[in-house]
Design a protein around this motif. Structure first.
Motif, PDB file in Angstrom:
ATOM      1  N   THR A   1       0.822  -1.204   0.000  1.00  0.00           N
ATOM      2  CA  THR A   1       0.000   0.000   0.000  1.00  0.00           C
ATOM      3  C   THR A   1       0.856   1.254   0.000  1.00  0.00           C
ATOM      4  OG1 THR A   1      -1.706  -1.209   1.221  1.00  0.00           O
ATOM      5  CG2 THR A   1      -1.876   1.195   1.193  1.00  0.00           C
ATOM      6  N   GLU A   2       1.954   1.214   0.750  1.00  0.00           N
ATOM      7  CA  GLU A   2       2.828   2.382   0.866  1.00  0.00           C
ATOM      8  C   GLU A   2       3.473   2.776  -0.457  1.00  0.00           C
ATOM      9  OE1 GLU A   2       2.493   0.759   5.018  1.00  0.00           O
ATOM     10  OE2 GLU A   2       2.535  -0.041   2.981  1.00  0.00           O
ATOM     11  N   CYS A   3       3.368   1.935  -1.469  1.00  0.00           N
ATOM     12  CA  CYS A   3       3.868   2.253  -2.812  1.00  0.00           C
ATOM     13  C   CYS A   3       2.725   2.400  -3.808  1.00  0.00           C
ATOM     14  CB  CYS A   3       4.835   1.177  -3.289  1.00  0.00           C
ATOM     15  SG  CYS A   3       6.392   1.169  -2.424  1.00  0.00           S
ATOM     16  N   GLY A   4       1.533   2.605  -3.307  1.00  0.00           N
ATOM     17  CA  GLY A   4       0.398   2.730  -4.211  1.00  0.00           C
ATOM     18  C   GLY A   4       0.043   1.424  -4.869  1.00  0.00           C
ATOM     19  N   SER A   5       0.691   0.365  -4.435  1.00  0.00           N
ATOM     20  CA  SER A   5       0.440  -1.028  -4.822  1.00  0.00           C
ATOM     21  C   SER A   5       1.648  -1.718  -5.444  1.00  0.00           C
ATOM     22  CB  SER A   5      -0.751  -1.162  -5.777  1.00  0.00           C
ATOM     23  OG  SER A   5      -1.115  -2.510  -5.905  1.00  0.00           O
ATOM     24  N   LEU A   6       2.353  -1.047  -6.367  1.00  0.00           N
ATOM     25  CA  LEU A   6       3.352  -1.759  -7.171  1.00  0.00           C
ATOM     26  C   LEU A   6       4.790  -1.513  -6.747  1.00  0.00           C
ATOM     27  CD1 LEU A   6       2.372  -1.651 -10.948  1.00  0.00           C
ATOM     28  CD2 LEU A   6       2.865  -3.651  -9.558  1.00  0.00           C
ATOM     29  N   ALA A   7       5.607  -2.584  -6.833  1.00  0.00           N
ATOM     30  CA  ALA A   7       7.056  -2.453  -6.654  1.00  0.00           C
ATOM     31  C   ALA A   7       7.807  -3.253  -7.713  1.00  0.00           C
ATOM     32  CB  ALA A   7       7.478  -2.894  -5.261  1.00  0.00           C
ATOM     33  N   THR A   8       7.394  -4.505  -7.960  1.00  0.00           N
ATOM     34  CA  THR A   8       8.058  -5.312  -8.993  1.00  0.00           C
ATOM     35  C   THR A   8       7.017  -6.064  -9.825  1.00  0.00           C
ATOM     36  OG1 THR A   8       8.266  -7.281  -7.572  1.00  0.00           O
ATOM     37  CG2 THR A   8      10.082  -5.689  -7.538  1.00  0.00           C
ATOM     38  N   TYR A   9       7.376  -6.302 -11.084  1.00  0.00           N
ATOM     39  CA  TYR A   9       6.509  -7.043 -12.003  1.00  0.00           C
ATOM     40  C   TYR A   9       7.363  -7.544 -13.157  1.00  0.00           C
ATOM     41  CZ  TYR A   9       3.505  -7.745 -16.059  1.00  0.00           C
ATOM     42  OH  TYR A   9       2.923  -8.278 -17.179  1.00  0.00           O
ATOM     43  N   HIS A  10       6.973  -8.672 -13.725  1.00  0.00           N
ATOM     44  CA  HIS A  10       7.555  -9.139 -14.972  1.00  0.00           C
ATOM     45  C   HIS A  10       6.503  -9.947 -15.700  1.00  0.00           C
ATOM     46  CE1 HIS A  10      11.524 -10.504 -17.072  1.00  0.00           C
ATOM     47  NE2 HIS A  10      10.977  -9.457 -17.624  1.00  0.00           N
ATOM     48  N   ASN A  11       6.413  -9.788 -17.032  1.00  0.00           N
ATOM     49  CA  ASN A  11       5.367 -10.467 -17.789  1.00  0.00           C
ATOM     50  C   ASN A  11       5.541 -11.981 -17.728  1.00  0.00           C
ATOM     51  OD1 ASN A  11       6.734 -11.554 -20.393  1.00  0.00           O
ATOM     52  ND2 ASN A  11       7.461  -9.443 -20.233  1.00  0.00           N
ATOM     53  N   ASN A  12       4.465 -12.705 -17.996  1.00  0.00           N
ATOM     54  CA  ASN A  12       4.447 -14.159 -17.822  1.00  0.00           C
ATOM     55  C   ASN A  12       5.433 -14.891 -18.730  1.00  0.00           C
ATOM     56  OD1 ASN A  12       2.798 -15.532 -20.285  1.00  0.00           O
ATOM     57  ND2 ASN A  12       1.939 -13.517 -19.843  1.00  0.00           N
ATOM     58  N   LYS A  13       5.745 -14.310 -19.885  1.00  0.00           N
ATOM     59  CA  LYS A  13       6.661 -14.988 -20.810  1.00  0.00           C
ATOM     60  C   LYS A  13       8.093 -15.001 -20.298  1.00  0.00           C
ATOM     61  CE  LYS A  13       3.828 -13.985 -24.870  1.00  0.00           C
ATOM     62  NZ  LYS A  13       3.746 -13.284 -26.183  1.00  0.00           N
ATOM     63  N   GLU A  14       8.424 -14.029 -19.450  1.00  0.00           N
ATOM     64  CA  GLU A  14       9.788 -13.943 -18.925  1.00  0.00           C
ATOM     65  C   GLU A  14       9.833 -14.134 -17.416  1.00  0.00           C
ATOM     66  OE1 GLU A  14      12.045 -10.610 -20.639  1.00  0.00           O
ATOM     67  OE2 GLU A  14      10.329 -10.283 -21.939  1.00  0.00           O
ATOM     68  N   TYR A  15       8.705 -14.540 -16.839  1.00  0.00           N
ATOM     69  CA  TYR A  15       8.630 -14.741 -15.393  1.00  0.00           C
ATOM     70  C   TYR A  15       9.545 -15.884 -14.958  1.00  0.00           C
ATOM     71  CZ  TYR A  15       6.735 -16.313 -10.925  1.00  0.00           C
ATOM     72  OH  TYR A  15       6.602 -16.720  -9.622  1.00  0.00           O
ATOM     73  N   THR A  16      10.242 -15.695 -13.850  1.00  0.00           N
ATOM     74  CA  THR A  16      11.137 -16.706 -13.282  1.00  0.00           C
ATOM     75  C   THR A  16      10.477 -17.323 -12.060  1.00  0.00           C
ATOM     76  OG1 THR A  16      13.082 -15.478 -14.023  1.00  0.00           O
ATOM     77  CG2 THR A  16      13.423 -17.123 -12.298  1.00  0.00           C
ATOM     78  N   LEU A  17      10.416 -18.641 -12.024  1.00  0.00           N
ATOM     79  CA  LEU A  17       9.759 -19.357 -10.946  1.00  0.00           C
ATOM     80  C   LEU A  17      10.326 -18.960  -9.588  1.00  0.00           C
ATOM     81  CD1 LEU A  17       7.635 -21.503 -10.272  1.00  0.00           C
ATOM     82  CD2 LEU A  17       9.451 -23.226 -10.423  1.00  0.00           C
ATOM     83  N   SER A  18       9.441 -18.800  -8.611  1.00  0.00           N
ATOM     84  CA  SER A  18       9.735 -18.451  -7.219  1.00  0.00           C
ATOM     85  C   SER A  18      10.069 -16.970  -7.030  1.00  0.00           C
ATOM     86  CB  SER A  18      10.852 -19.306  -6.617  1.00  0.00           C
ATOM     87  OG  SER A  18      12.132 -18.864  -7.027  1.00  0.00           O
ATOM     88  N   SER A  19      10.105 -16.220  -8.113  1.00  0.00           N
ATOM     89  CA  SER A  19      10.357 -14.782  -7.986  1.00  0.00           C
ATOM     90  C   SER A  19       9.027 -14.036  -7.964  1.00  0.00           C
ATOM     91  CB  SER A  19      11.222 -14.278  -9.143  1.00  0.00           C
ATOM     92  OG  SER A  19      10.453 -14.155 -10.328  1.00  0.00           O
ATOM     93  N   CYS A  20       9.094 -12.732  -7.758  1.00  0.00           N
ATOM     94  CA  CYS A  20       7.876 -11.918  -7.845  1.00  0.00           C
ATOM     95  C   CYS A  20       8.174 -10.695  -8.706  1.00  0.00           C
ATOM     96  CB  CYS A  20       7.366 -11.528  -6.469  1.00  0.00           C
ATOM     97  SG  CYS A  20       8.579 -10.798  -5.396  1.00  0.00           S
ATOM     98  N   GLY A  21       8.819 -10.944  -9.819  1.00  0.00           N
ATOM     99  CA  GLY A  21       9.060  -9.891 -10.786  1.00  0.00           C
ATOM    100  C   GLY A  21      10.452  -9.299 -10.731  1.00  0.00           C
ATOM    101  N   LYS A  22      10.702  -8.412 -11.671  1.00  0.00           N
ATOM    102  CA  LYS A  22      11.999  -7.745 -11.764  1.00  0.00           C
ATOM    103  C   LYS A  22      11.941  -6.368 -11.113  1.00  0.00           C
ATOM    104  CE  LYS A  22      14.130 -10.008 -15.735  1.00  0.00           C
ATOM    105  NZ  LYS A  22      15.250 -10.521 -14.955  1.00  0.00           N
ATOM    106  N   THR A  23      13.077  -5.936 -10.648  1.00  0.00           N
ATOM    107  CA  THR A  23      13.170  -4.657  -9.950  1.00  0.00           C
ATOM    108  C   THR A  23      13.266  -3.467 -10.907  1.00  0.00           C
ATOM    109  OG1 THR A  23      15.558  -4.955  -9.817  1.00  0.00           O
ATOM    110  CG2 THR A  23      14.256  -5.678  -7.930  1.00  0.00           C
ATOM    111  N   THR A  24      13.326  -3.732 -12.204  1.00  0.00           N
ATOM    112  CA  THR A  24      13.467  -2.655 -13.191  1.00  0.00           C
ATOM    113  C   THR A  24      12.249  -1.740 -13.229  1.00  0.00           C
ATOM    114  OG1 THR A  24      14.602  -4.292 -14.541  1.00  0.00           O
ATOM    115  CG2 THR A  24      14.084  -2.200 -15.581  1.00  0.00           C
ATOM    116  N   SER A  25      12.480  -0.431 -13.174  1.00  0.00           N
ATOM    117  CA  SER A  25      11.402   0.538 -13.317  1.00  0.00           C
ATOM    118  C   SER A  25      11.975   1.900 -13.654  1.00  0.00           C
ATOM    119  CB  SER A  25      10.595   0.632 -12.015  1.00  0.00           C
ATOM    120  OG  SER A  25       9.710   1.732 -12.068  1.00  0.00           O
ATOM    121  N   ASP A  26      11.221   2.670 -14.446  1.00  0.00           N
ATOM    122  CA  ASP A  26      11.600   4.046 -14.744  1.00  0.00           C
ATOM    123  C   ASP A  26      11.113   5.011 -13.671  1.00  0.00           C
ATOM    124  OD1 ASP A  26      12.778   3.294 -17.133  1.00  0.00           O
ATOM    125  OD2 ASP A  26      10.910   3.503 -18.248  1.00  0.00           O
ATOM    126  N   TYR A  27      10.371   4.519 -12.693  1.00  0.00           N
ATOM    127  CA  TYR A  27       9.706   5.399 -11.742  1.00  0.00           C
ATOM    128  C   TYR A  27      10.168   5.226 -10.300  1.00  0.00           C
ATOM    129  CZ  TYR A  27       6.775   5.648 -15.830  1.00  0.00           C
ATOM    130  OH  TYR A  27       6.339   5.807 -17.125  1.00  0.00           O
TER     131      TYR A  27
END
Length: 607
Positions: A410-436
């Motif tokens: 919530t403290e981040c308005g909801s989002l911190a990490t994400y990666h699309n399903n085609k490049e998703y890595t098992l046991s992870s919760c997305g990549k830390t890459t962001s322009d924001y």
């Protein structure tokens, strides 16, 4: 320059990068490499995030003014139960009507409007009307206890309340004396006001004045919202954490805009496409994906408006056939238990799965069955708010099911990490890459690189409302948000969550024990509905609420349950490290008390 920055060095990397032992602490992020010998730091440079904001419109309020005009004749919301659809033009008219309610009570920009109720088109219109007026919306989960709802209305200084009949029946006017007026989310009629005017007459006069104002019609030219600076608060979201108290997270237009802009880059939805909303929008996760993002791009949201039991939800998914599905882990875990696990347990299927070419055929059929169950038309399933059970995740990953797991708070308005399903890595919760925003791991563990996840950027909250001490404690000296979550980031920027720092258990020899990882294994054992692992007298104990439905279906009695759980304990301990071994499984007679996000309130059981 802080000590953290002094430990940093940053340089441009080539498009491709391979990691070896000498560079194990280096992360590849877009075209940037970041290295830190002591602080595991994964980010873009300080001046980079924010550059990718939509150049044509970067103001949060004006974004919705523009979208309402551009998508005027397209469907905006459908109430699933009522089979009623409104267009963007009709939504704009309703927003204008709610603005007239605000004007009637001389609501000023920056003042608070509380919303309590189940998702429907009026809930969504009220939310959008509040932020486009320049007021601050306070969405409250209707699943909160009535005492908590009253406390939040008081604490937030809300002067106008929108709610449904169910909640209003439990509220007394004298319990919320600072609220000038209460309006219905069922039909937008006045329920109560402090002025010397009957609610029915107040509604009639308001409707009459509105119709007279727009007697020649309500067109696109009528949609003209004030310019509200992105730095102004737009929303106060009250958390319902496992620690037992609520805090009001202040989110600005910039915070919400950063989240929306980041999602838009992922191309998850397009204009006119449908999504199905079944999670409460009072929580930022659903608010972002089911309201703010779809309306910003001209998409069409169908609002379930019912408790999303598996039966109800699957029926709705097959009717609506959404292009994007946003859900919590519990949904897929229950579908897996009811639809997939019984098939995998069959002797013939087990034998076939041991043969390579048959295994591929079976997995392909199960994948298609699961896709059809969920409507058969989606490009991705996004799972958030909690980690997905490893067994379920592993099965879905093996069959190439189009899902991904993200991390946010919530403290981040909801989002911190994400990666699309085609490049998703098992046991992870997305990549830390962001322009924001930026992410770093505050770690002093050279062997595991494990540490607290910390975030800085355009998505990070302004602070906690009327709680300076909590705000100060949540930020580091150099301005990073302490998430309280422990994790690691690999050389390719994949984030893995280990658990909450507050729920971590310290073993007898100083080992870190994460109960959530053990619980995910327990929850896949026979006749277990849910569990919680606690420490009692220096030993780990699992409290288990049984799956009585499964017991009834297979004829397992209460007397037999103890021996079943003892077998479960032996099976479980074979898969655990020595310091994680469970000393006992205790049957708990009722479901564990949970937050509205369905997280168990651990503090109630850690005694």
């Amino acid at each position: 320059m802080s000590k953290t920055d002094k430990r940093m060095r940053m340089f441009i990397a080539p498009p491709l990068f391979s990691c070896d032992k000498s560079t194990q602490n280096v992360a590849f992020i877009g075209s940037r490499l970041v290295f830190s010998p002591t602080l595991r730091y994964f980010c873009t440079d300080n001046n980079y995030f924010g550059r990718a904001m939509n150049k044509s419109i970067d103001n949060f309020v004006k974004l919705y003014e523009q979208s309402l005009k551009q998508n005027w004749d397209l469907p905006a919301f459908t109430d699933y139960a009522e089979r009623h659809t409104i267009t963007y033009g009709e939504l704009a008219r309703e927003i204008a009507y709610i603005h007239s309610i605000f004007a009637k009570y001389n609501l000023k920009q920056g003042e608070k409007v509380a919303i309590v109720g189940r998702n429907n088109r009026h809930w969504c219109a009220t939310f959008l009307a509040t932020v486009t007026y320049g007021a601050v919306v306070v969405p409250i989960l209707q699943d909160f206890h009535v005492d908590n709802i009253i406390h939040i209305i008081h604490h937030s200084d809300a002067s106008i309340l929108f709610t449904n009949d169910y909640v209003w029946d439990y509220l007394e006017e004298n319990q919320i004396p600072n609220v000038q007026a209460t309006y219905s989310l069922i039909d937008l009629k006045c329920l109560h006001q402090t002025k010397n005017e009957a609610p029915l007459r107040a509604t009639h006069l308001l409707q009459e004045a509105f119709e007279q104002k727009y007697s020649t019609g309500f067109g696109k030219e009528c949609v003209q919202y004030a310019h509200i600076d992105n730095q102004q608060p737009a929303m106060i979201s009250y958390t319902a954490g496992t620690t037992g108290f609520s805090k009001g997270v202040i989110l600005t237009g910039e915070n919400l805009m950063a989240n929306i802009s980041y999602i838009r880059q992922q191309n998850l939805l397009f204009r006119s496409e449908q999504t199905l909303s079944f999670l409460p929008m009072a929580h930022t996760f659903a608010c972002l994906f089911d309201l703010l993002y779809p309306i910003a791009i001209g998409a069409h949201t169908t609002l379930l408006g019912k408790i999303p039991s598996i039966k109800v939800l699957l029926t709705a998914l097959q009717e609506v056939k959404p292009k994007l599905i946003v859900c919590v882990p519990l949904i897929l875990e229950r579908i897996y238990r009811k639809q997939i696990q019984p098939q995998l347990a069959k002797r013939t299927v087990k034998f076939a799965m041991s043969i390579s070419f048959l295994e591929k055929t079976i997995l392909s059929k199960m994948r298609q069955k699961l896709i059809d169950l969920l409507g058969g038309n989606f490009r991705e399933v996004i799972i958030g708010t909690a980690s997905l059970n490893p067994e379920v995740a592993g099965f879905l990953y093996k069959q190439k099911f189009p899902f991904t797991v993200l991390y946010g708070l919530t403290e981040c308005g909801s989002l911190a990490t994400y990666h699309n399903n085609k490049e998703y890595t098992l046991s992870s919760c997305g990549k830390t890459t962001s322009d924001y925003w930026q992410i770093r791991i505050d770690s002093d563990a050279p062997d595991t690189n494990e540490g607290e996840i910390q975030i800085k950027g355009s998505n990070v909250m302004q602070g906690y409302y009327k709680n300076e001490d909590a705000t100060k404690a949540t930020f580091t000296e150099d301005g990073w948000l302490r998430t309280g979550d422990l994790g690691t980031v690999d050389a390719y920027g994949n984030l893995r969550i280990r658990g909450r720092s507050k729920s971590m258990i310290l073993g007898a020899n100083g080992q870190h024990i994460f109960p959530g990882e053990i619980e995910s294994k327990i929850n896949n054992l026979p006749y277990v509905r849910e569990s919680i692992v606690v420490q009692r007298n220096g030993k780990l104990v699992a409290l288990v609420y049984p799956d009585f439905e499964a017991m009834n279906a297979t004829g397992v009695t209460q007397k037999e349950l103890s021996s079943v759980m003892n077998e479960n304990k032996l099976t479980l301990n074979e898969s655990l490290a020595g310091h994680e071994v469970i000393s006992a499984i205790q049957i708990y007679p009722s479901p564990f008390e949970k937050t509205p996000k369905r997280s168990i309130r651990r503090f109630l059981y850690e005694m």
